[in-house]
Design a protein around this motif. Structure first.
Motif, mmCIF file in Angstrom:
data_model
loop_
_atom_site.group_PDB
_atom_site.id
_atom_site.type_symbol
_atom_site.label_atom_id
_atom_site.label_comp_id
_atom_site.label_asym_id
_atom_site.label_seq_id
_atom_site.Cartn_x
_atom_site.Cartn_y
_atom_site.Cartn_z
ATOM 1 N N PHE A 139 1.317 18.016 -6.421
ATOM 2 C CA PHE A 139 0.710 16.686 -6.316
ATOM 3 C C PHE A 139 1.316 15.834 -5.194
ATOM 4 N N SER A 140 2.642 15.733 -5.203
ATOM 5 C CA SER A 140 3.281 14.788 -4.289
ATOM 6 C C SER A 140 2.979 15.135 -2.835
ATOM 7 N N LEU A 141 3.243 16.373 -2.451
ATOM 8 C CA LEU A 141 3.069 16.736 -1.045
ATOM 9 C C LEU A 141 1.614 16.622 -0.589
ATOM 10 N N PRO A 142 0.636 17.159 -1.350
ATOM 11 C CA PRO A 142 -0.753 16.999 -0.899
ATOM 12 C C PRO A 142 -1.175 15.540 -0.758
ATOM 13 N N LEU A 143 -0.761 14.698 -1.705
ATOM 14 C CA LEU A 143 -1.159 13.291 -1.646
ATOM 15 C C LEU A 143 -0.486 12.605 -0.446
ATOM 16 N N PHE A 144 0.732 12.983 -0.221
ATOM 17 C CA PHE A 144 1.487 12.448 0.920
ATOM 18 C C PHE A 144 0.733 12.781 2.219
ATOM 19 N N CYS A 145 0.250 14.019 2.310
ATOM 20 C CA CYS A 145 -0.459 14.446 3.523
ATOM 21 C C CYS A 145 -1.812 13.750 3.664
ATOM 22 N N LEU A 146 -2.403 13.402 2.529
ATOM 23 C CA LEU A 146 -3.722 12.745 2.561
ATOM 24 C C LEU A 146 -3.633 11.260 2.923
ATOM 25 N N ALA A 147 -2.437 10.700 2.837
ATOM 26 C CA ALA A 147 -2.256 9.249 2.981
ATOM 27 C C ALA A 147 -2.927 8.654 4.226
ATOM 28 N N PRO A 148 -2.745 9.257 5.414
ATOM 29 C CA PRO A 148 -3.373 8.646 6.605
ATOM 30 C C PRO A 148 -4.887 8.518 6.458
ATOM 31 N N LEU A 149 -5.498 9.479 5.762
ATOM 32 C CA LEU A 149 -6.950 9.398 5.559
ATOM 33 C C LEU A 149 -7.323 8.211 4.668
ATOM 34 N N ASN A 183 0.195 4.187 5.549
ATOM 35 C CA ASN A 183 1.322 4.855 6.199
ATOM 36 C C ASN A 183 2.289 5.323 5.108
ATOM 37 N N PRO A 184 2.419 6.643 4.926
ATOM 38 C CA PRO A 184 3.219 7.105 3.793
ATOM 39 C C PRO A 184 4.714 7.191 4.104
ATOM 40 N N LEU A 185 5.086 6.927 5.379
ATOM 41 C CA LEU A 185 6.483 7.152 5.763
ATOM 42 C C LEU A 185 7.414 6.088 5.201
ATOM 43 N N PRO A 186 8.650 6.450 4.963
ATOM 44 C CA PRO A 186 9.620 5.475 4.444
ATOM 45 C C PRO A 186 10.017 4.477 5.530
ATOM 46 N N LEU A 206 0.841 -1.207 0.000
ATOM 47 C CA LEU A 206 0.000 0.000 0.000
ATOM 48 C C LEU A 206 0.879 1.261 0.000
ATOM 49 N N THR A 207 1.927 1.247 0.809
ATOM 50 C CA THR A 207 2.840 2.394 0.833
ATOM 51 C C THR A 207 3.503 2.552 -0.543
ATOM 52 N N TYR A 208 3.927 1.426 -1.102
ATOM 53 C CA TYR A 208 4.565 1.412 -2.432
ATOM 54 C C TYR A 208 3.633 2.074 -3.460
ATOM 55 N N THR A 209 2.349 1.662 -3.424
ATOM 56 C CA THR A 209 1.375 2.177 -4.396
ATOM 57 C C THR A 209 1.136 3.671 -4.207
ATOM 58 N N LEU A 210 0.994 4.074 -2.955
ATOM 59 C CA LEU A 210 0.726 5.489 -2.694
ATOM 60 C C LEU A 210 1.921 6.359 -3.096
ATOM 61 N N ILE A 211 3.106 5.908 -2.760
ATOM 62 C CA ILE A 211 4.296 6.704 -3.102
ATOM 63 C C ILE A 211 4.501 6.702 -4.620
ATOM 64 N N ALA A 212 4.175 5.562 -5.253
ATOM 65 C CA ALA A 212 4.286 5.514 -6.720
ATOM 66 C C ALA A 212 3.394 6.577 -7.343
ATOM 67 N N GLU A 213 2.192 6.729 -6.781
ATOM 68 C CA GLU A 213 1.278 7.738 -7.341
ATOM 69 C C GLU A 213 1.730 9.155 -6.963
ATOM 70 N N ALA A 214 2.140 9.319 -5.706
ATOM 71 C CA ALA A 214 2.564 10.649 -5.260
ATOM 72 C C ALA A 214 3.728 11.148 -6.103
ATOM 73 N N PHE A 215 4.629 10.236 -6.430
ATOM 74 C CA PHE A 215 5.798 10.642 -7.220
ATOM 75 C C PHE A 215 5.672 10.161 -8.667
ATOM 76 N N ALA A 216 4.425 9.955 -9.108
ATOM 77 C CA ALA A 216 4.224 9.428 -10.470
ATOM 78 C C ALA A 216 4.872 10.336 -11.502
ATOM 79 N N SER A 217 4.723 11.643 -11.313
ATOM 80 C CA SER A 217 5.283 12.578 -12.304
ATOM 81 C C SER A 217 6.791 12.444 -12.349
ATOM 82 N N GLN A 218 7.388 12.396 -11.146
ATOM 83 C CA GLN A 218 8.854 12.368 -11.110
ATOM 84 C C GLN A 218 9.402 11.026 -11.607
#
Lengths: 287, 277, 341
Positions: A144-154, A158-161, A87-99
């Protein structure tokens, strides 16, 4: 990076080390300006377009998260990955999808003929495209990345590394991923020029294939028949799979970084070689 | 000349243009054929790999997932055949100022949009890929489907295509108000549909699922009709056509508003490249 | 040329009529400062651009009208209003007795439009394919199509590249093909927005000759915009000058010269290097015993100048010529810029 790669950075023997340093600073300033321009470029229009884009991406990540919750057991590991890690992998993949899926835009420049203008600017052509790519990445980091990162707990993720070290190595890995992405772009552009055809078809094809092979959608470890193992050694894996595995602590960070560095070492000279061989055709094709 | 005859005549001329375009060079032909097949396959491979790895996904058995992937690939194939040349990616035409080309033609705008993107020769490869996957899935499923089922299958497929098209026009209409920022909006919206069309949505929460059936109607592109056609859910097979009709209506209203806006602002930019494919 | 049904209007009627037409656009302004990003995105500053203000214009059937003005004056906006692409903010636009916006489909069957920087040709197809496409979409009867095709092939010489891909054409060939394509359905009126932009002198002359022939032999009404005033003077009997959205002049070229100053150049050869002092002229320099001046012939007759000069020195030779219309218009634009500050 030597100038032979057409980054526009000064190399060779300068009259003094000081003069060389000044030249480097001037070149860096030029690219920094290009980077800034690229970062604000798409902010020229309505904000709600960006908001709509963000909404689409949010829905995509929600769907992928639900999929993993459906197929993976809540406890225990599947192919070495726990559900929480996926789940973390998927969320971070999307948060940093552009990069992690950035392109330099060189294909479009070829199609539009804009490539010819790049040769008229007093800066290296590779450098210009790379600076623009990094600029776009920085903009998306903010929007994109930062807002999605902040939304993760909702979203129950867990978005943390995996740890502080993982976070630092992730940053290095993203930088290497950008270099691999740029090199692949230049190589791809050269191939397109060689083929002289079908820019759009090839672009779409590359995007689709690279999304699959890079592990941006499905972690390579969760693919059947062990094919993920094979894909892990391809340059596409250096774009997304490597940084994401480092972030989630599901891979050997040093080995992954070494693989990425190896691809940088192989692909940049290759890009340069193909670029030089094709330089004239590139301009003719674009113009 | 009746409307149907006129549309048929337009399609004929577009088919001719497409044929000439595809056959201009052997290398070009091969790149496009191979490219389209791989592209359509790549769009469904991720889910296929998951279904293979986990022997199905949730309520879906492996072969049922493959049927849904075939259905999704067919939708893409039909759109490739009928709405290429940036008709599906309408925001490009609007954002690049190329809509004017259609406005100076003596035909209603809808007719231009319905016919100008008809590319049966270059689009059929993607369609054949979809047909192939569906056929394979139907054989694997081993169920002898009655004629009535095939008719419903056709109607739902058509509705799913209409849904994707309407969705692209709905989002693409943003380019009327923001030509630069939204120039690629249709491509992005369609891209999202294409990426997600093959994912089973069963595990989503009610709120998100509603979003996936309204704001981003991915569900109607393959998942919703497939689960009903395969008996995974109660067979309300008129839902997808009705939803398509409603979305088309909304898209039509928004697009018309956009056109009214365009009549006031026009396009302040024009990009020559990419015009008509 | 086959004449389409003209029952709506009769020869001698007004073909184009703009009454009190206003066209306003709104343009977003963006601050360069990074801290203004959110304001730029969600509450941008909007600037109002009044592209046309109370424009009144009538063009009779069979006329060739040059429509000129500085960049951003409103020329292309006017052409778009007449091409059914844009609607006016206020006022009425009528053309061939029709409203271009509400009667778009039947209307565009009767007009021809060329935007000099765009092309109607299918980019990745041979020119011939675009022509065949046009025949179907415009529903041109086969016999009329064949006749017109022969006509445009003959006069515009497109036969030599008829089977070449559009993207491989030179600029001049592309423009010829675009004009030929525009004429296939035998439009009654042509709107040409900078049809000779970027063309060499020979290609330009060929296009202008062709437009002239169409007008003379077939009575086609033409409205064209260009920045090349010499070209406009060659072709059009009437010029409409637009400045910042308002019609600043509407009349013939002779009257234009008279009204805005009939500037002439005078060169006098004398026996001395000292230039004669002449009243009401501006000296533009001397080259040995040759002395050059410019003057407004409407205010200062040339005979008066020659009398003044011969009273001061011996005149060996005299040359005089009118300013090119380009220079006259440039002076007018300059005056407008000065007036507007």
């Amino acid at each position: 990076m030597p100038n032979s790669l057409d980054l526009g950075l000064p190399v060779g023997r300068t009259s003094s080390a000081m003069a060389g340093a000044v030249d480097h600073i001037r070149a860096a300033r030029r690219h920094l300006k290009t980077m800034t321009m690229a970062a604000v470029r798409s902010l020229d229009d309505r904000g709600w377009v960006l908001a709509g884009d963000f909404g689409l991406r949010l829905l995509r990540v929600l769907l992928l998260l639900s999929l993993w919750r459906t197929v993976l057991p809540e406890t225990g590991a599947t192919s070495g990955m726990t559900r929480a890690a996926v789940l973390t992998y998927t969320l971070i993949a999307e948060a940093f999808a552009s990069q992690l899926t950035l392109g330099t835009g060189i294909e479009l420049a070829l199609t539009s003929g804009d490539i010819a203008n790049r040769f008229l600017r007093p800066a290296g052509v590779f450098g210009q495209f790379t600076a623009e790519m990094v600029g776009a990445g920085l903009r998306d980091l903010l929007l994109f990345s930062l807002p999605l990162f902040c939304l993760a707990p909702l979203l129950g993720v867990n978005p943390l590394p995996a740890g502080v070290g993982a976070a630092l190595l992730f940053a290095c890995s993203v930088a290497l991923a950008l270099l691999v992405a740029a090199a692949l772009d230049f190589i791809f552009a050269s191939i397109m020029v060689l083929l002289e055809h079908s820019v759009y078809a090839m672009m779409k094809l590359r995007t689709a294939v690279s999304a699959l092979l890079s592990g941006a959608v499905i972690p390579l470890a969760l693919m059947p028949w062990g094919i993920g193992e094979v894909f892990g050694y391809l340059p596409f894996a250096a774009l997304a799979s490597a940084p994401l595995r480092i972030y989630t602590g599901t891979g050997d960070a040093l080995l992954l970084l070494a693989l990425q560095a190896a691809w940088v070492a192989v692909l940049w000279p290759l890009a340069h070689l193909m670029w030089s061989a094709n330089r004239e055709r590139l301009v003719t094709h674009g113009g | 000349m009746s409307v149907l005859t006129t549309v048929a005549a337009r399609w004929r001329v577009q088919a001719h243009l497409d044929f000439m375009w595809m056959t201009k060079d052997l290398r070009f032909f091969l790149i496009n054929v191979v490219g389209d097949v791989i592209l359509n396959l790549a769009g469904v491979t991720a889910v296929f790999l998951l279904a293979e790895r986990f022997d199905g996904i949730g309520l879906w058995a492996r072969d049922q997932v493959i049927f849904m992937l075939g259905y999704a690939a067919l939708v893409r194939g039909f759109l490739d055949v009928g709405f290429s040349y940036n008709v599906l990616h309408i925001s490009r035409r609007i954002g690049r100022g190329q809509l004017d080309h259609l406005l100076v033609q003596p035909q209603p705008l809808w007719m231009g949009l319905l016919t100008e993107g008809f590319m049966p020769f270059s689009g059929c490869w993607s369609l054949l890929t979809g047909a192939g996957i569906t056929a394979w899935a139907v054989v694997q499923l081993g169920a002898g489907f009655p004629v009535q089922w095939w008719l419903l299958f056709g109607a739902n497929l058509l509705a799913s295509c209409a849904m994707a098209l309407a969705f692209s026009f709905l989002w693409g209409a943003l380019a009327f108000w923001a030509p630069v920022a939204a120039e690629e909006m249709s491509s992005r919206a369609v891209g999202f549909l294409y990426q997600l069309k093959a994912f089973p949505l069963d595990g989503l929460s009610a709120v998100v699922l509603t979003g996936m059936l309204t704001v981003l109607p991915v569900g109607f592109v393959a998942w919703y009709p497939s689960r009903q056609l395969l008996g995974i859910a109660a067979p309300h097979l008129w839902h997808t056509p009705l939803a398509a009709l409603l979305l088309a209506l909304v898209a039509g209203i928004v697009f018309k508003k956009g056109m009214e806006h365009y009549a006031q602002t026009g396009s302040q930019r024009y990009i020559a490249w990419g015009h008509r494919g | 040329m086959h004449r389409p049904d003209r029952s709506v209007t009769s020869p001698g009627d007004i073909a184009v009529e703009l009454r009190e037409v206003d066209k306003t656009f709104y343009q977003r302004q963006r601050s360069e400062r990074f801290r203004d990003v959110l304001t730029n995105l969600f509450r941008p500053t909007i600037r109002e651009i009044r592209a046309l203000r109370g424009v009144n214009l009538a063009i009779r059937r069979g006329e060739i009208v040059a429509y000129a003005g500085p960049n951003g004056a409103g020329k292309s906006t006017t052409v778009k209003l007449l091409s059914s692409v844009l609607a006016p903010t206020a006022g009425t636009v009528r053309c061939l007795g029709m409203d271009p916006m509400t009667e778009r489909v039947p209307y565009v069957r009767r007009i021809g439009v060329v935007f000099g920087q765009r092309t109607e040709l299918w980019w990745d197809q041979p020119v011939a394919a675009s022509f065949e496409w046009k025949r179907v979409v415009w529903e041109i009867p086969r016999s009329r199509y064949d006749e017109m095709l022969a006509f445009v092939k003959d006069l515009l010489g497109i036969g030599e590249f008829f089977h070449t891909l559009a993207r491989q054409l030179s600029l001049g060939q592309k423009m010829r093909a675009d004009i030929a394509l525009m004429l296939l359905h035998e439009p009654e009126i042509l709107f040409l927005d900078e049809p000779t932009i970027g063309l060499d002198v020979l290609a330009k002359r060929n296009i202008l000759d062709f437009i002239n022939t169409l007008n003379r032999e077939r009575g086609v009404t033409v409205m064209l915009t260009s920045h090349d005033m010499d070209e406009l003077e060659q072709l059009a009997g009437r010029i409409v000058l637009i400045d910042r959205g308002r019609i600043a002049y509407d009349g013939d070229f002779v009257e234009l010269r008279r009204r805005f100053g009939d500037r002439r150049h005078l060169t006098i050869d004398t026996g001395t290097a000292d230039p004669p002092t002449l009243a009401g002229v501006r000296s533009t320099g001397s080259d040995g015993n040759r002395h050059r001046y410019t003057f407004d012939a409407a205010r200062t007759p040339i005979t008066t100048l020659l009398q003044q000069a011969s009273a001061q020195t011996v005149i060996h030779d005299v040359e005089t010529h009118r300013s090119r219309i380009d220079d006259v218009i440039a002076d007018i634009y300059q005056d407008w810029n000065t007036e507007h500050g």
